[in-house]
Design a protein around this motif. Structure first.
Motif, short mmCIF file in Angstrom:
data_model
loop_
_atom_site.label_atom_id
_atom_site.label_comp_id
_atom_site.label_asym_id
_atom_site.label_seq_id
_atom_site.Cartn_x
_atom_site.Cartn_y
_atom_site.Cartn_z
N GLU A 1 48.21 80.21 19.27
CA GLU A 1 49.52 81.21 19.72
C GLU A 1 48.58 82.12 20.70
O GLU A 1 49.76 82.64 21.46
CB GLU A 1 49.75 81.79 18.44
N LEU A 2 47.64 82.39 20.63
CA LEU A 2 47.08 83.29 21.56
C LEU A 2 46.69 82.49 22.84
O LEU A 2 46.68 83.15 23.99
CB LEU A 2 45.79 84.03 21.08
N ALA A 3 46.56 81.37 22.70
CA ALA A 3 46.10 80.47 24.10
C ALA A 3 46.69 79.21 23.89
O ALA A 3 46.05 78.12 23.13
CB ALA A 3 44.50 80.42 23.87
N PRO A 4 47.71 78.83 24.17
CA PRO A 4 48.63 77.72 23.74
C PRO A 4 47.72 76.55 24.53
O PRO A 4 48.23 75.40 23.76
CB PRO A 4 49.84 77.86 24.70
N THR A 5 47.03 76.46 25.39
CA THR A 5 46.38 75.25 26.04
C THR A 5 45.09 74.61 24.85
O THR A 5 44.81 73.54 25.11
CB THR A 5 45.49 75.57 27.17
N LEU A 6 45.27 75.31 24.05
CA LEU A 6 44.20 74.51 22.54
C LEU A 6 44.75 73.38 22.18
O LEU A 6 44.13 72.60 21.56
CB LEU A 6 43.92 75.74 21.70
N TRP A 7 46.07 73.41 22.37
CA TRP A 7 46.94 71.95 21.90
C TRP A 7 47.32 71.44 23.38
O TRP A 7 47.59 71.82 24.20
CB TRP A 7 48.01 72.09 21.13
N PRO A 8 47.31 69.98 23.28
CA PRO A 8 47.50 69.26 24.54
C PRO A 8 49.10 69.58 24.86
O PRO A 8 49.99 70.01 24.11
CB PRO A 8 47.73 67.61 24.01
N CYS B 1 42.30 58.06 20.48
CA CYS B 1 42.43 59.18 21.31
C CYS B 1 42.09 59.36 22.78
O CYS B 1 42.64 59.54 23.60
CB CYS B 1 42.01 60.62 20.46
N ARG B 2 40.74 58.82 22.80
CA ARG B 2 40.28 58.70 23.92
C ARG B 2 41.01 57.58 25.09
O ARG B 2 41.06 57.97 26.33
CB ARG B 2 38.79 58.33 24.17
N ALA B 3 41.10 56.44 24.55
CA ALA B 3 42.12 55.71 25.29
C ALA B 3 43.47 55.85 25.59
O ALA B 3 44.11 55.59 26.82
CB ALA B 3 42.25 54.20 24.55
N ARG B 4 44.05 56.54 24.82
CA ARG B 4 45.41 56.72 25.04
C ARG B 4 45.81 58.20 25.67
O ARG B 4 46.86 58.26 26.58
CB ARG B 4 46.27 56.80 23.69
N PHE B 5 45.06 59.06 25.30
CA PHE B 5 45.08 60.37 25.79
C PHE B 5 44.15 61.25 26.65
O PHE B 5 44.21 62.21 27.13
CB PHE B 5 45.45 61.34 24.73
N GLY B 6 43.01 60.40 26.72
CA GLY B 6 41.62 61.09 27.37
C GLY B 6 41.50 60.90 28.80
O GLY B 6 40.27 61.26 29.12
N VAL B 7 42.59 60.53 29.57
CA VAL B 7 42.22 60.20 31.06
C VAL B 7 41.78 61.43 31.66
O VAL B 7 41.39 61.14 32.97
CB VAL B 7 43.41 59.47 31.57
N ASP B 8 42.22 62.48 31.34
CA ASP B 8 42.11 63.79 32.25
C ASP B 8 40.77 64.42 31.87
O ASP B 8 40.99 65.49 32.41
CB ASP B 8 43.35 64.63 31.99
N GLY B 9 39.87 64.01 31.13
CA GLY B 9 38.74 64.86 30.85
C GLY B 9 37.83 63.93 29.84
O GLY B 9 38.40 63.09 29.39
N PRO B 10 36.71 64.64 29.41
CA PRO B 10 36.04 63.92 28.53
C PRO B 10 36.06 64.06 27.07
O PRO B 10 35.48 63.45 26.38
CB PRO B 10 34.64 64.52 29.00
N TRP B 11 37.16 65.04 26.86
CA TRP B 11 37.38 65.23 25.53
C TRP B 11 38.55 64.33 25.04
O TRP B 11 39.05 63.45 25.62
CB TRP B 11 37.95 66.71 25.32
N LEU B 12 38.85 64.55 23.63
CA LEU B 12 39.58 63.40 22.90
C LEU B 12 41.13 63.30 23.74
O LEU B 12 41.64 62.20 23.39
CB LEU B 12 39.75 63.80 21.48
N PHE B 13 41.33 64.43 24.23
CA PHE B 13 42.88 64.54 24.68
C PHE B 13 42.74 65.01 26.25
O PHE B 13 43.61 65.45 26.54
CB PHE B 13 43.92 65.27 23.86
N GLY B 14 41.66 64.66 26.72
CA GLY B 14 41.34 65.04 28.07
C GLY B 14 40.73 66.27 28.05
O GLY B 14 39.65 66.28 27.98
#
Length: 216
Positions: A77-84, A142-155
């Motif tokens: 809630e303080l930093a919304p970028t913590l969720w995709p 998670c990496r295959a479907r959502f991780g194209v924009d970075g090294p983490w599970l959702f990019g």
């Protein structure tokens, strides 16, 4: 008043690592309030600061939040970028985060988080092996479907990564290695500057809690 995060020993406290790491990645300022688990002094301090009698606890003005995932939600809630940003990715990130929060009892009891340990040996029961396979499936999906924009599970880094971060100190101490997504993601975790800072601080802690020293 500056927010506070009450945490347990960095060597052992997987629950404390999760919101601590999320806050660090989000750049949220807070005071770290450490308590020594397994001591009378620590128990008294936790009773004073935590409604649940456990760590971690987030204290922000008059607001008190306990439970790691609930604290992470407050941080988001303080930093919304913590969720995709994408709603579908966000839904899956919440699902796997909740699964991690509630599940994997065999791994928790057999592969104790230990940020100082190496070369430990434990018996991998069928239950542990099944949970390791489930972890591998989650990370791979998670990496295959959502991780194209970075090294983490959702990019980019997200709360999902904070929830799985303790595996940086659950798998390597016991020689758990799986070529491909598991080893790659563990390398991402262990190379993270904040995870390294946590490990460095753990290395300086004097306490040894035998109940958490699995595989000795």
């Amino acid at each position: 008043m500056r927010a506070q995060l009450v945490i347990g020993n960095k060597t052992y406290s997987s629950w404390s690592l999760r919101p601590w790491l999320a806050a660090r990645h989000a750049g949220i300022d807070f005071e770290e309030v450490p308590v020594r688990l397994g001591t009378a002094e620590g128990a008294a301090r936790i009773a004073e600061l935590s409604p649940s009698g456990k760590v971690p606890v987030w204290r922000e003005g008059g607001l008190v939040v306990w439970e790691s995932l609930a604290i992470c939600e407050r941080l988001a809630e303080l930093a919304p970028t913590l969720w995709p940003a994408d709603s579908r990715a966000r839904a899956v990130a919440r699902a796997v985060s909740t699964e991690m929060h509630a599940g994997f009892p065999a791994i928790r009891s057999t592969l104790c988080m230990n940020a100082r340990a190496s070369g430990r040996r434990v018996t991998l029961t069928p239950e542990v092996e099944a949970e390791i396979a489930r972890i591998e499936a989650i990370w791979g999906d998670c990496r295959a479907r959502f991780g194209v924009d970075g090294p983490w599970l959702f990019g980019p880094f997200s709360i999902a990564d904070a929830m799985f971060a303790p595996f940086a100190f659950r798998f390597p101490p016991y020689g758990i290695s799986r070529p491909g997504v598991v080893d790659d993601y563990l390398a991402t975790l262990r190379a993270d500057v904040h995870v390294r800072a946590w490990a460095d601080a753990a290395a300086r802690e004097p306490d040894v809690i035998e109940a958490f020293e699995c595989g000795r």
